[in-house]
Design an enzyme around this catalytic site. Structure first.
Site, mmCIF file in Angstrom:
data_model
loop_
_atom_site.group_PDB
_atom_site.id
_atom_site.type_symbol
_atom_site.label_atom_id
_atom_site.label_comp_id
_atom_site.label_asym_id
_atom_site.label_seq_id
_atom_site.Cartn_x
_atom_site.Cartn_y
_atom_site.Cartn_z
ATOM 1 N N ASP A 174 -1.927 46.151 23.392
ATOM 2 C CA ASP A 174 -0.557 45.745 23.731
ATOM 3 C C ASP A 174 -0.140 44.574 22.838
ATOM 4 O OD1 ASP A 174 1.238 46.122 26.625
ATOM 5 O OD2 ASP A 174 1.694 44.423 25.305
ATOM 6 N N ASN B 32 3.227 51.289 35.461
ATOM 7 C CA ASN B 32 4.529 50.862 35.971
ATOM 8 C C ASN B 32 5.491 52.036 35.841
ATOM 9 O OD1 ASN B 32 3.550 48.196 36.257
ATOM 10 N ND2 ASN B 32 4.002 47.761 34.109
ATOM 11 N N GLY C 122 8.897 48.171 37.067
ATOM 12 C CA GLY C 122 8.933 47.300 35.892
ATOM 13 C C GLY C 122 8.653 48.026 34.591
ATOM 14 N N GLN C 123 8.875 49.342 34.557
ATOM 15 C CA GLN C 123 8.622 50.107 33.329
ATOM 16 C C GLN C 123 9.684 49.788 32.272
ATOM 17 O OE1 GLN C 123 8.676 54.366 33.891
ATOM 18 N NE2 GLN C 123 7.681 54.768 31.923
ATOM 19 N N HIS D 237 2.223 55.434 30.260
ATOM 20 C CA HIS D 237 1.100 54.673 29.710
ATOM 21 C C HIS D 237 0.357 53.986 30.841
ATOM 22 C CE1 HIS D 237 4.796 52.274 29.614
ATOM 23 N NE2 HIS D 237 4.053 51.205 29.890
ATOM 24 N N HIS E 219 -1.894 50.701 31.518
ATOM 25 C CA HIS E 219 -2.353 49.409 30.999
ATOM 26 C C HIS E 219 -3.805 49.242 31.446
ATOM 27 C CE1 HIS E 219 1.790 47.515 30.419
ATOM 28 N NE2 HIS E 219 2.096 48.523 31.219
HETATM 29 P P1 AMP Z 1 5.782 48.704 30.664
HETATM 30 O O1 AMP Z 1 6.573 47.461 30.937
HETATM 31 O O2 AMP Z 1 4.795 49.063 31.729
HETATM 32 O O3 AMP Z 1 6.700 49.855 30.296
HETATM 33 O O4 AMP Z 1 4.870 48.364 29.425
HETATM 34 C C1 AMP Z 1 5.278 48.459 28.097
HETATM 35 C C2 AMP Z 1 4.295 47.652 27.290
HETATM 36 O O5 AMP Z 1 4.408 48.038 25.937
HETATM 37 C C3 AMP Z 1 4.526 46.135 27.344
HETATM 38 O O6 AMP Z 1 3.350 45.514 27.857
HETATM 39 C C4 AMP Z 1 4.782 45.768 25.880
HETATM 40 O O7 AMP Z 1 4.220 44.520 25.532
HETATM 41 C C5 AMP Z 1 4.136 46.906 25.135
HETATM 42 N N1 AMP Z 1 4.654 47.212 23.821
HETATM 43 C C6 AMP Z 1 5.960 47.381 23.479
HETATM 44 N N2 AMP Z 1 6.054 47.731 22.182
HETATM 45 C C7 AMP Z 1 4.773 47.812 21.704
HETATM 46 C C8 AMP Z 1 4.201 48.151 20.442
HETATM 47 N N3 AMP Z 1 4.957 48.484 19.383
HETATM 48 N N4 AMP Z 1 2.844 48.120 20.319
HETATM 49 C C9 AMP Z 1 2.076 47.772 21.379
HETATM 50 N N5 AMP Z 1 2.561 47.464 22.594
HETATM 51 C C10 AMP Z 1 3.886 47.483 22.757
#
Ligand code: AMP
Ligand code: ZN
Length: 116
Positions: A33, A89, A95-96, A102, A104
């Site tokens: 991340d 999420n 909070g997505q 994905h 985490h």
């Molecule tokens: P969510 O809020 O559960 O949708 O998580 C999205 C996650 O993607 C967040 O933790 C971001 O920090 C991460 N993120 C967004 N863009 C990138 C990227 N280009 N490479 C790696 N992580 C990313």
């Protein structure tokens, strides 16, 4: 393979934008991340686009669904000290922010509960 042209994580799957990958196979890609919330913070994404867990379980076969889970476990065990946390999420309340399913995988520190 069904990917979405505009989707950020599909672009990572297609290697159109860089990511710090820790695992890749036919069914999943896992990468660090950009904004880590733990010493290890890896995102596991299915290689086929599905916005949400509910879409994924409706469309993915058993092999794909099983691999998604086993990859999260593999990464947790690889990077965790004494356990790890897997979070998904979904939707505004969840909070997505990226609408490609994905998981985490958070590891390397003690986690607290409840989450925020
Ligand atoms: P969510 O809020 O559960 O949708 O998580 C999205 C996650 O993607 C967040 O933790 C971001 O920090 C991460 N993120 C967004 N863009 C990138 C990227 N280009 N490479 C790696 N992580 C990313
Ligand atoms: Zn996607």
């Amino acid at each position: 393979m069904a990917t979405d042209d505009a989707c950020l994580f599909c672009k990572i799957v297609r290697r159109e934008i860089p990511a710090d990958e820790v695992l890749r196979d036919e069914h999943v890609v896992a990468f660090r991340d950009l904004n880590p919330q733990a010493p290890t913070h890896v995102l596991v994404v299915p290689t086929e686009h599905a916005a949400h867990l509910s879409d994924f379980v409706a469309s993915a076969g058993g092999d794909r669904a099983a691999r998604f889970l086993s990859a999260a476990s593999e990464i947790g065990r690889r990077f965790g000290r004494d356990g790890y946390r897997v979070v998904m999420n979904e939707g505004p309340d969840g909070g997505q922010t990226v609408h490609h399913l994905h998981a985490h995988v958070l590891a390397g520190r003690h986690m607290t509960w409840p989450p925020g």
